[in-house]
Motif scaffolding. Structure first.
Motif, PDB file in Angstrom:
ATOM      1  N   GLY A 109     -19.324  82.010  31.302  1.00 34.74           N
ATOM      2  CA  GLY A 109     -20.427  82.790  30.751  1.00 34.74           C
ATOM      3  C   GLY A 109     -20.178  84.269  30.778  1.00 34.74           C
ATOM      4  N   GLY A 110     -18.896  84.666  30.707  1.00 36.31           N
ATOM      5  CA  GLY A 110     -18.541  86.075  30.833  1.00 36.31           C
ATOM      6  C   GLY A 110     -18.936  86.907  29.629  1.00 36.31           C
ATOM      7  N   TYR A 111     -19.255  88.163  29.901  1.00 32.87           N
ATOM      8  CA  TYR A 111     -19.491  89.121  28.828  1.00 32.87           C
ATOM      9  C   TYR A 111     -18.163  89.590  28.245  1.00 32.87           C
ATOM     10  CZ  TYR A 111     -24.412  89.453  30.170  1.00 32.87           C
ATOM     11  OH  TYR A 111     -25.732  89.167  30.426  1.00 32.87           O
ATOM     12  N   ASN A 112     -17.110  89.490  29.071  1.00 30.14           N
ATOM     13  CA  ASN A 112     -15.758  89.837  28.650  1.00 30.14           C
ATOM     14  C   ASN A 112     -14.803  89.147  29.626  1.00 30.14           C
ATOM     15  OD1 ASN A 112     -15.562  91.559  31.016  1.00 30.14           O
ATOM     16  ND2 ASN A 112     -16.790  93.052  29.858  1.00 30.14           N
ATOM     17  N   GLY A 113     -13.520  89.475  29.532  1.00 33.56           N
ATOM     18  CA  GLY A 113     -12.528  88.808  30.368  1.00 33.56           C
ATOM     19  C   GLY A 113     -12.260  89.492  31.695  1.00 33.56           C
ATOM     20  N   GLU A 114     -13.075  90.463  32.091  1.00 29.72           N
ATOM     21  CA  GLU A 114     -12.799  91.212  33.300  1.00 29.72           C
ATOM     22  C   GLU A 114     -13.409  90.550  34.537  1.00 29.72           C
ATOM     23  OE1 GLU A 114     -14.053  95.218  32.885  1.00 29.72           O
ATOM     24  OE2 GLU A 114     -12.542  95.716  31.377  1.00 29.72           O
ATOM     25  N   LEU A 115     -12.579  90.354  35.548  1.00 22.72           N
ATOM     26  CA  LEU A 115     -13.025  89.958  36.884  1.00 22.72           C
ATOM     27  C   LEU A 115     -12.208  90.786  37.869  1.00 22.72           C
ATOM     28  CD1 LEU A 115     -13.263  86.041  36.813  1.00 22.72           C
ATOM     29  CD2 LEU A 115     -15.117  87.685  36.606  1.00 22.72           C
ATOM     30  N   GLN A 116     -12.863  91.655  38.616  1.00 25.91           N
ATOM     31  CA  GLN A 116     -12.107  92.574  39.460  1.00 25.91           C
ATOM     32  C   GLN A 116     -12.458  92.478  40.949  1.00 25.91           C
ATOM     33  OE1 GLN A 116     -10.945  96.395  37.851  1.00 25.91           O
ATOM     34  NE2 GLN A 116     -12.342  96.075  36.131  1.00 25.91           N
ATOM     35  N   SER A 117     -13.423  91.671  41.315  1.00 23.44           N
ATOM     36  CA  SER A 117     -13.700  91.405  42.735  1.00 23.44           C
ATOM     37  C   SER A 117     -14.440  90.079  42.832  1.00 23.44           C
ATOM     38  CB  SER A 117     -14.512  92.542  43.370  1.00 23.44           C
ATOM     39  OG  SER A 117     -15.709  92.787  42.661  1.00 23.44           O
ATOM     40  N   LEU A 118     -14.364  89.466  44.004  1.00 22.67           N
ATOM     41  CA  LEU A 118     -15.050  88.190  44.195  1.00 22.67           C
ATOM     42  C   LEU A 118     -15.270  87.958  45.675  1.00 22.67           C
ATOM     43  CD1 LEU A 118     -12.689  85.103  43.784  1.00 22.67           C
ATOM     44  CD2 LEU A 118     -11.917  87.374  44.417  1.00 22.67           C
TER      45      LEU A 118
END
Length: 490
Positions: free
Chosen positions: A69-78
């Motif tokens: 359900g991402g707005y874009n392909g960015e994931l920078q922390s979790l």
């Protein structure tokens, strides 16, 4: 496949080592992390430092950023979610800092449209008492989402919101039964965020080393009450399973100390408490069976003088909205509340929420276990009896909100057979109908009492007939040990 823009996972501490595989954008390079089976759910963030859009990632594979359900392909922390997912409960406030001037709502389950409840969509602070929640900007679980662990959120910035709009909420639910329960354990840390020296406890402790100062803690099994005095004296703080990164997350004031702690055992009775305006259980009284955020709002004097806990475990608070000094109460009588607590009032209170309790029942006199006998396809012919331990699901029972259910048919409750309820009545299973004949309490004397007929308890029929092992209702007799049961919690 469009991969996440970076593999710069931020601030991965020891507890954040359970991600299987992540991808960076440079040629689809994989970044492997050790696997921890305790971690079932992660929260991923669009930006470093746990900011930006939030995404809930359950076990599985996500082959495209649209799959989460991402707005874009960015994931920078979790970060992982390691809390207790059962018995979810939170309070939402329309004012900041849990203000009482605005409106509030107790939430115990899924709400698809908060506007339809009369509460509205403006939320500026939240107290998550238990469970893990997902809040959504729009109705029907759409729009921006925010993951809420147990703790206090005094403003919408605390949960990463850009505004105070929340229109729908739902708790995260995992499988309710996965085998034997985890070992009771609490871990205390000398620094916030689970840093510094640590001490672990698996049983009630009357004295914690004076040289150790607690600043954060993890409860990995069971529920506990900690005291700021030795030998279970002083102020109390109830800690359920979950992670508490600082003193405020535990409901403690700055500088609070832990000197003793006690494991909270299970209670097999429905929550009922009676508050009195005079000592020795006299004067005006009020009986409660559910949480009360503000006792004064019910028109009752908060200057309580005596208390009777009839059933369940209760947490009382000195002030409204679950604030101030707290006390954990099991079934008992308190003839003088001020002498007992040092407080002159009770502003709010709630039943202590227990998990589903899976257990077996062993009869003290015979050593046999309560089991079902018959075919589930015809509940009218099914009976309840005692038999040798065979390790089957029909000997595993569940206690939940006053009902006893069998593992083989969790939508059915232990019930009294027949319309005439008397000594000698037999037991069976029936669909959950919220009838008095389906409610039971296991008291400290080991006997299981009927709510419909409080003078009747579960007993083994005995004799020499074919039904000698059937369980029946019988009048309470202190001399009959066939009426005494041991609950062996799994």
């Amino acid at each position: 496949m469009q991969n996440p823009k970076t593999a710069a996972w931020e601030n991965l501490g020891p507890e954040m080592s359970a991600l299987g595989t992540a991808f960076s954008r440079e040629g689809g390079r994989k970044v492997e992390f050790p696997t921890d089976p305790k971690v079932k759910i992660w929260v991923a963030y669009e930006k470093p430092g746990f900011t930006g859009h939030q995404y809930l990632l359950e076990e599985g594979e996500y082959r495209d950023w649209k799959a989460w359900g991402g707005y874009n392909g960015e994931l920078q922390s979790l970060r992982p979610i390691l809390g207790d997912f059962s018995n979810a409960h939170m309070i939402m406030y329309s004012e900041k800092n849990f203000g009482s001037k605005g409106s509030s709502i107790d939430v115990l389950g899924i709400v698809a449209n908060l506007k339809e409840t009369g509460y509205g969509v403006k939320t500026q602070s939240i107290n998550v008492l238990s469970g893990v929640w997902v809040a959504y900007e729009n109705p029907d679980f759409t729009g921006e989402q925010y993951i809420l662990d147990k703790g206090f959120y005094s403003s919408f910035e605390d949960w990463g919101g850009k505004n105070c709009k929340i229109s729908s909420v739902q708790p995260i639910c995992l499988d309710s039964f996965t085998g034997p329960r985890r070992r009771n354990q609490i871990h205390l840390f000398s620094e916030p965020q689970f840093q510094g020296h640590s001490q672990s406890f698996e049983e009630t402790t009357s004295q914690i080393d004076d040289s150790f100062s607690t600043k954060s803690c993890r409860v990995s099994g069971g529920s506990w009450v900690v005291y700021d005095g030795e030998n279970f004296t002083g102020n109390q703080y109830v800690l359920e399973e979950g992670h508490y990164p600082c003193l405020s997350a535990m409901g403690c004031p700055p500088g609070a100390t832990f000197k003793s702690l006690r494991f909270i055992d299970v209670e097999f009775s429905e929550p009922t408490i009676i508050l009195f305006e005079r000592e020795d259980f006299k004067g005006k009284k009020i009986e409660l069976n559910a949480e009360t955020i503000n006792l004064r709002s019910l028109g009752f004097n908060t200057q309580i003088r005596s208390v009777q806990v009839i059933g369940g475990i209760w947490v009382t608070y000195e002030y409204g909205n679950y604030r101030g000094r707290q006390f954990l109460l099991s079934p008992a009588e308190v003839p003088n509340w001020y002498e007992f607590s040092g407080c002159r009032q009770i502003g709010s209170l709630r039943p202590f929420v227990q998990k589903r309790i899976y257990f077996r029942l062993r009869n003290k006199a015979t050593g046999l276990f309560m089991s079902t006998n018959g075919n589930l396809e015809d509940l009218k012919l099914l009976r309840i009896q005692v038999m040798e331990d065979v390790g089957a699901d029909d000997q595993i029972w569940i206690y939940q909100e006053g009902c006893i259910k069998c593992r083989i048919a969790e939508d059915c409750c232990l019930t009294i057979v027949g319309s005439l309820v008397t000594s000698g009545s037999k037991l069976g299973l029936a669909l959950d109908q919220n009838a008095d004949s389906q409610f039971w309490s296991l008291k400290s004397d080991g006997r299981i009492y009927s709510k419909l007929k409080p003078n009747l308890v579960l007993d083994v029929k005995g004799g020499t007939q074919y039904d000698q092992n059937h369980i029946i209702l019988n009048t309470v007799s202190k001399e009959k040990f066939t009426q005494v049961w041991e609950a062996m919690v799994l």
